[in-house]
Design a protein around this motif. Structure first.
Motif, mmCIF file in Angstrom:
data_model
loop_
_atom_site.group_PDB
_atom_site.id
_atom_site.type_symbol
_atom_site.label_atom_id
_atom_site.label_comp_id
_atom_site.label_asym_id
_atom_site.label_seq_id
_atom_site.Cartn_x
_atom_site.Cartn_y
_atom_site.Cartn_z
ATOM 1 N N HIS A 298 0.855 -1.180 0.000
ATOM 2 C CA HIS A 298 0.000 0.000 0.000
ATOM 3 C C HIS A 298 0.897 1.238 0.000
ATOM 4 C CE1 HIS A 298 -2.840 3.064 1.483
ATOM 5 N NE2 HIS A 298 -3.770 2.291 0.945
ATOM 6 N N PRO A 299 0.475 2.324 -0.647
ATOM 7 C CA PRO A 299 1.309 3.540 -0.647
ATOM 8 C C PRO A 299 1.740 3.999 0.741
ATOM 9 C CG PRO A 299 -0.447 3.764 -2.256
ATOM 10 C CD PRO A 299 -0.705 2.480 -1.522
ATOM 11 N N ASP A 300 0.880 3.809 1.747
ATOM 12 C CA ASP A 300 1.218 4.260 3.099
ATOM 13 C C ASP A 300 2.402 3.500 3.700
ATOM 14 O OD1 ASP A 300 -0.843 6.040 2.959
ATOM 15 O OD2 ASP A 300 -2.246 4.847 4.163
ATOM 16 N N GLU A 301 2.760 2.349 3.124
ATOM 17 C CA GLU A 301 3.839 1.539 3.666
ATOM 18 C C GLU A 301 5.225 1.978 3.178
ATOM 19 O OE1 GLU A 301 2.824 -2.881 3.951
ATOM 20 O OE2 GLU A 301 1.448 -2.181 2.380
ATOM 21 N N VAL A 302 5.281 2.824 2.170
ATOM 22 C CA VAL A 302 6.567 3.230 1.590
ATOM 23 C C VAL A 302 7.292 4.178 2.535
ATOM 24 C CG1 VAL A 302 7.693 4.401 -0.346
ATOM 25 C CG2 VAL A 302 5.740 2.891 -0.765
ATOM 26 N N LEU A 323 4.111 11.770 -8.090
ATOM 27 C CA LEU A 323 4.183 11.269 -6.712
ATOM 28 C C LEU A 323 2.931 11.638 -5.926
ATOM 29 C CD1 LEU A 323 7.936 12.060 -5.963
ATOM 30 C CD2 LEU A 323 6.900 9.798 -6.155
ATOM 31 N N ARG A 324 2.458 12.868 -6.097
ATOM 32 C CA ARG A 324 1.252 13.278 -5.353
ATOM 33 C C ARG A 324 0.011 12.532 -5.843
ATOM 34 N NH1 ARG A 324 3.796 18.509 -5.414
ATOM 35 N NH2 ARG A 324 2.722 18.994 -7.369
ATOM 36 N N SER A 325 -0.031 12.213 -7.141
ATOM 37 C CA SER A 325 -1.200 11.502 -7.649
ATOM 38 C C SER A 325 -1.285 10.097 -7.069
ATOM 39 C CB SER A 325 -1.150 11.431 -9.174
ATOM 40 O OG SER A 325 -0.143 10.546 -9.630
ATOM 41 N N LEU A 326 -0.144 9.520 -6.714
ATOM 42 C CA LEU A 326 -0.134 8.180 -6.127
ATOM 43 C C LEU A 326 -0.280 8.221 -4.614
ATOM 44 C CD1 LEU A 326 0.282 5.102 -6.356
ATOM 45 C CD2 LEU A 326 2.754 5.526 -6.244
ATOM 46 N N THR A 330 0.432 14.371 0.950
ATOM 47 C CA THR A 330 1.569 14.099 1.838
ATOM 48 C C THR A 330 2.291 12.860 1.335
ATOM 49 O OG1 THR A 330 0.370 15.040 3.719
ATOM 50 C CG2 THR A 330 2.300 13.679 4.204
ATOM 51 N N THR A 331 3.428 13.066 0.717
ATOM 52 C CA THR A 331 4.179 11.946 0.149
ATOM 53 C C THR A 331 5.091 11.327 1.200
ATOM 54 O OG1 THR A 331 6.065 13.311 -0.531
ATOM 55 C CG2 THR A 331 4.216 13.142 -2.071
ATOM 56 N N ASP A 381 7.872 15.917 0.620
ATOM 57 C CA ASP A 381 8.476 15.708 1.938
ATOM 58 C C ASP A 381 9.950 15.346 1.761
ATOM 59 O OD1 ASP A 381 9.094 15.225 4.567
ATOM 60 O OD2 ASP A 381 8.030 13.309 4.683
ATOM 61 N N PHE A 382 10.743 16.336 1.399
ATOM 62 C CA PHE A 382 12.164 16.096 1.200
ATOM 63 C C PHE A 382 12.854 15.865 2.543
ATOM 64 C CE2 PHE A 382 11.078 18.685 -2.566
ATOM 65 C CZ PHE A 382 11.496 17.808 -3.560
ATOM 66 N N VAL A 383 13.774 14.913 2.561
ATOM 67 C CA VAL A 383 14.555 14.635 3.764
ATOM 68 C C VAL A 383 15.598 15.733 3.897
ATOM 69 C CG1 VAL A 383 16.011 12.971 4.962
ATOM 70 C CG2 VAL A 383 14.182 12.161 3.467
#
Length: 415
Positions: A298-302, A323-326, A330-331, A381-383
């Motif tokens: 799931h996308p939330d697991e990345v 990235l936002r479309s997927l 909040t990426t 959400d850049f590190v």
């Protein structure tokens, strides 16, 4: 294969030959330090060209990695491949030559432009000297499949061999093909890719695209997703991996299992890459979605996304939209180190895989390099500072020129 269960493919060896250093440890150390490795081009005189900077592999001596006979027959990109392969095999604890079953090891690498320096030298001799000849190895050394052929011969790997040609996306496609090869019964595959697009002819071709940065400050010339982004800086190098059937790796006692190749996706836009036309995001986002679906994730697991990060404003915005479309507004954390090394085409995508594997291995997300102020439309959400990942999945993405899109999903093994 046991019953109907498909073999699981894992990465057990990493070989890095990049501007950040030779070996995975050297690369990781410089990534964490945020050490810029872009500098004026030294492989030839680039002063007459608008672009004078590149990422070059420091202190590389081909004789330390292969014999003189092969050196004179091959180009620098293959020399880099010899080194990266030997490093990967050593890391995986596998023999460099003469395996017990040579048909149990395959070679599947990616290629973009072939042997540029070798071809440049020979063609200049053809057109500038009275003899009007080229060397006997011209047709071999600059051929896009040269590295695959030479490595399979040098190491006596006789399994199914092939080459992927999809520009930067090929660096990910090679690992996807490695998984397919393992599922068809070959337990070990050498995958990844190296590159050396640094010759007068190769630089001229890249300049013609209109995508190269003409900045003169090595620290600011390449700034993906930044408001000051103005193109990419070319680079050489890349990474090679040992991809292995999990059961085979366990049976032989592999020293390290970095990650499982859990899923992948590939699509094509069918559009020519130009600097003045912003690409679409739909096909790119679909490649990412397919990779997640193939891995049952799931996308939330990345926990980490490593993007293509071309550094061309329109392409950066399109990647952010994908990235936002997927993932939604909040990426997951996004990190790229291309500002440190330059863009090495398929070698750069393979290097991104190495960085993702090391991040999972060390349980640490490296900071994004070269980003001062995100450009409008590139707010992700850049590190900004190294941090611990919240999960075990990393998604590596790449866009190849003229429409290629690929994504690769990696999963860290349980602690």
């Amino acid at each position: 294969m046991s019953g109907s269960r498909a073999p699981r493919a894992v990465i057990t060896g990493i070989g890095v030959v990049a501007p950040t250093g030779i070996g995975a440890e050297a690369h990781w150390k410089r990534v964490l330090a945020g050490e810029h490795r872009i500098a004026p081009i030294s492989l030839f005189d680039a002063t007459p060209y608008p672009c004078t900077l590149a990422g070059e592999v420091p202190d590389f001596d081909a004789q330390a990695w292969t014999d003189t006979r092969r050196i004179v027959q091959t180009d620098r990109w293959t020399h880099l491949g010899f080194a990266a392969t030997r490093l990967a095999l050593a890391d995986a604890g596998l023999a460099e030559a003469g395996p017990a079953d040579p048909y149990a090891v395959a070679v599947t690498l990616a290629s973009s432009s072939g042997g540029n320096l070798f071809g440049q030298r020979e063609l200049q001799r053809l057109w500038s000297q009275p003899g009007r000849t080229v060397g006997a190895y011209q047709s071999i050394a600059w051929f896009y499949a040269a590295s695959v052929g030479q490595l399979s011969i040098a190491h006596q790997f006789k399994g199914p061999c092939g080459v992927l040609a999809a520009e930067a996306a090929g660096g990910l496609d090679s690992l996807a093909h490695a998984v397919r090869t393992i599922r068809r019964g070959t337990p070990v595959v050498i995958a990844g890719g190296t590159e050396c697009p640094l010759s007068p002819y190769a630089l001229a071709c890249q300049l013609r695209s209109g995508l190269l940065s003409t900045g003169t400050d090595p620290d600011t010339a390449y700034r993906p997703f930044d408001a000051a982004a103005a193109g990419y800086v070319p680079a050489e190098g890349g990474a090679v991996f040992v991809v292995e059937d999990l059961d085979h790796a366990r049976a032989r006692g592999a020293p390290v299992i970095y990650a499982e190749v859990l899923g992948w996706g590939a699509t094509h836009d069918g559009r020519h890459t130009t600097p003045d036309r912003e690409p679409g995001a739909g096909h790119y986002a679909r490649a990412m979605e397919v990779a997640l679906r193939a891995g049952g994730a799931h996308p939330d697991e990345v926990a980490l996304v490593v993007p293509d990060a071309l550094g061309v404003p329109g392409y950066d915005r399109a990647e952010a939209r994908a990235l936002r479309s997927l993932f939604g507004p909040t990426t997951p954390p996004v990190s790229t180190q291309k500002a440190l090394t330059g863009r090495a085409h398929q070698g750069g995508a393979a290097l991104d895989v190495a960085t993702a594997l090391l991040a999972l291995r060390h349980d640490l997300l490296p900071a994004t390099a070269g980003l001062h102020r995100p450009a409008a439309g590139c707010e992700l959400d850049f590190v900004r500072e190294p941090r611990r990942p919240r999960g075990d999945l990393a998604l590596v993405c790449a866009r190849g020129f003229d429409g290629f899109n690929s994504a690769l999903l990696l999963r860290r093994p349980p602690r």
